[in-house]
Design a protein around this motif. Structure first.
Motif, PDB file in Angstrom:
ATOM      1  N   THR A  32       0.690  -1.238  -0.184  1.00  0.00           N
ATOM      2  CA  THR A  32      -0.238   0.464  -0.129  1.00  0.00           C
ATOM      3  C   THR A  32       0.899   1.129  -0.078  1.00  0.00           C
ATOM      4  O   THR A  32       0.180   2.215   0.290  1.00  0.00           O
ATOM      5  CB  THR A  32      -1.078  -0.101   1.445  1.00  0.00           C
ATOM      6  N   LYS A  33       1.908   0.623   0.579  1.00  0.00           N
ATOM      7  CA  LYS A  33       3.478   2.433   0.181  1.00  0.00           C
ATOM      8  C   LYS A  33       3.813   2.521  -1.700  1.00  0.00           C
ATOM      9  O   LYS A  33       4.333   1.109  -2.444  1.00  0.00           O
ATOM     10  CB  LYS A  33       3.817   2.076   0.894  1.00  0.00           C
ATOM     11  N   ASP A  34       3.689   2.987  -2.227  1.00  0.00           N
ATOM     12  CA  ASP A  34       4.900   3.734  -3.217  1.00  0.00           C
ATOM     13  C   ASP A  34       6.455   2.995  -3.550  1.00  0.00           C
ATOM     14  O   ASP A  34       6.754   2.772  -2.156  1.00  0.00           O
ATOM     15  CB  ASP A  34       4.221   4.917  -3.908  1.00  0.00           C
ATOM     16  N   LYS A  35       7.030   3.191  -4.365  1.00  0.00           N
ATOM     17  CA  LYS A  35       8.538   2.683  -4.591  1.00  0.00           C
ATOM     18  C   LYS A  35       8.776   3.404  -3.481  1.00  0.00           C
ATOM     19  O   LYS A  35       9.032   4.895  -4.023  1.00  0.00           O
ATOM     20  CB  LYS A  35       8.025   2.348  -5.965  1.00  0.00           C
ATOM     21  N   GLY A  36      10.329   3.315  -3.097  1.00  0.00           N
ATOM     22  CA  GLY A  36      11.287   3.958  -2.131  1.00  0.00           C
ATOM     23  C   GLY A  36      10.631   4.214  -1.036  1.00  0.00           C
ATOM     24  O   GLY A  36      11.354   5.568  -0.042  1.00  0.00           O
ATOM     25  N   TYR A  37       9.413   3.970  -0.394  1.00  0.00           N
ATOM     26  CA  TYR A  37       8.772   4.617   0.667  1.00  0.00           C
ATOM     27  C   TYR A  37       9.493   3.604   1.475  1.00  0.00           C
ATOM     28  O   TYR A  37       9.795   2.322   1.476  1.00  0.00           O
ATOM     29  CB  TYR A  37       7.932   3.946   0.651  1.00  0.00           C
ATOM     30  N   PRO A  60       1.155   1.031  -5.201  1.00  0.00           N
ATOM     31  CA  PRO A  60       0.694   2.190  -5.942  1.00  0.00           C
ATOM     32  C   PRO A  60       1.295   3.118  -6.539  1.00  0.00           C
ATOM     33  O   PRO A  60       2.639   2.775  -6.500  1.00  0.00           O
ATOM     34  CB  PRO A  60       0.266   2.889  -4.550  1.00  0.00           C
ATOM     35  N   GLN A  61       0.965   3.590  -7.815  1.00  0.00           N
ATOM     36  CA  GLN A  61       1.552   4.378  -8.211  1.00  0.00           C
ATOM     37  C   GLN A  61       1.221   5.218  -8.655  1.00  0.00           C
ATOM     38  O   GLN A  61       1.668   6.376  -9.464  1.00  0.00           O
ATOM     39  CB  GLN A  61       1.624   3.345 -10.176  1.00  0.00           C
ATOM     40  N   VAL A  62       0.582   6.220  -8.209  1.00  0.00           N
ATOM     41  CA  VAL A  62       0.170   7.096  -7.729  1.00  0.00           C
ATOM     42  C   VAL A  62       0.133   8.068  -6.470  1.00  0.00           C
ATOM     43  O   VAL A  62       0.981   7.289  -5.238  1.00  0.00           O
ATOM     44  CB  VAL A  62      -1.148   7.853  -7.856  1.00  0.00           C
ATOM     45  N   LYS A  63       0.637   9.605  -5.986  1.00  0.00           N
ATOM     46  CA  LYS A  63       0.726   9.989  -4.532  1.00  0.00           C
ATOM     47  C   LYS A  63      -0.647   9.221  -3.401  1.00  0.00           C
ATOM     48  O   LYS A  63      -1.094   8.651  -3.888  1.00  0.00           O
ATOM     49  CB  LYS A  63       0.273  11.219  -4.918  1.00  0.00           C
ATOM     50  N   LEU A  64       0.012   8.659  -2.318  1.00  0.00           N
ATOM     51  CA  LEU A  64      -0.604   8.233  -1.496  1.00  0.00           C
ATOM     52  C   LEU A  64      -1.730   9.216  -0.907  1.00  0.00           C
ATOM     53  O   LEU A  64      -0.587  10.286  -0.851  1.00  0.00           O
ATOM     54  CB  LEU A  64       0.681   7.369  -0.616  1.00  0.00           C
TER      55      LEU A  64
END
Length: 285
Positions: free
Chosen positions: A186-191, A246-250
């Motif tokens: 549920t977090k984007d890449k790099g989180y 996700p690939q958009v802003k969280l």
């Protein structure tokens, strides 16, 4: 049914991304032999086993004021919880959006719900196939965030949010012996998680001083989470696991804007749709 493990990360309101992803899987009638869910991921996981498409979304995105599960300030102090846990884990599954216990209990799939044992400070991977009340307690415990939700006792043992001990149960997923592992984050890449601020750490120590191992788990969470995330990245790049995120802003972890939550849900659904061909290639490889 596909022999493989589906791992569902938590993330509070961000769990609507996972809800969208599993709704697409249900639309395609793709079910995995093993499911392990944490917090909001546990909510998605049990609805996946009960084959109730859209149920998680309905519970997480209340469409009228009477279903608003955030407590007011007076209620917060009176109930000692930011979230109306009774509404979510008692009223909704029994009255408003009835949970199909029969289908869940009779499912050929295995479902484990991750909780954190407050006494040991370790993750307990729980399952239930007969007792409705115990199952609801397990899901509730997995979703009970420290400081904003009360402790849940199951069989006399205090439990809280599974993410405190095992946010992404990757090793548990491998323990089933399945070659194929699908991870929904549920977090984007790099989180990566940041260290707990000193003031907040003091509050945790004071609030849960009766459970020192639980406090230690909270203090170690950043390190454990980040180590697991690096492992996820490594295995994903090697093609040993399939990762969707996700690939958009969280959205906010406690997002209350229904439109933003709806968009995040739709993003999860569409992304799984876009990645489905790749997923099937991975499963057949």
């Amino acid at each position: 049914m596909e022999k493989g493990t589906l791992i569902l990360e938590g993330g509070a309101s961000r769990g609507v991304f996972t809800a969208g992803a599993i709704d697409y899987l249900m639309d395609k009638e793709l079910f995995f032999s093993h499911v392990v869910g944490v917090s909001a991921g546990a909510c998605c996981g049990v609805d996946y086993l009960s084959k109730q498409r859209g149920r998680t979304k309905k519970c997480m995105i209340p469409m009228n004021k009477s279903l608003n599960y955030f407590h007011s300030i007076p209620q917060l102090f009176r109930k000692r919880s930011l979230i109306d846990m009774e509404l979510i884990f008692e009223v909704m599954p029994r009255e408003i959006y009835p949970f199909d216990f029969k289908t869940f209990f009779n499912s050929e799939m295995s479902c484990e719900i991750v909780t954190t044992n407050c006494i040991t400070g370790k993750a307990d991977y729980m399952t239930e196939r007969e007792d409705e009340e115990r199952l609801l307690k397990m899901i509730r415990a997995s979703c009970s965030l420290p400081l904003i939700s009360p402790i849940v006792k199951i069989d006399g043992i205090p439990y809280m949010d599974g993410g405190m001990a095992d946010s992404i149960p990757l090793e548990r997923g491998f323990s089933y012996g399945n070659e194929k592992i699908v991870v929904v984050l549920t977090k984007d890449k790099g989180y990566y998680k940041k260290p707990i601020p000193k003031r907040l750490a003091q509050i945790y120590h004071r609030k849960y001083r009766s459970y020192p191992n639980f406090v230690q788990a909270i203090m170690n969470r950043e390190r454990v989470y980040n180590e697991t995330m690096r492992r996820v990245e490594e295995l994903g790049e090697e093609g040993k696991i399939f990762v969707i995120r996700p690939q958009v802003k969280l959205i906010a972890q406690m997002e209350r804007n229904k439109e933003q939550m709806q968009k995040f849900y739709e993003h999860g659904y569409r992304l799984m749709e876009e990645e489905f061909e790749g997923l099937m290639e991975y499963l057949k490889g």
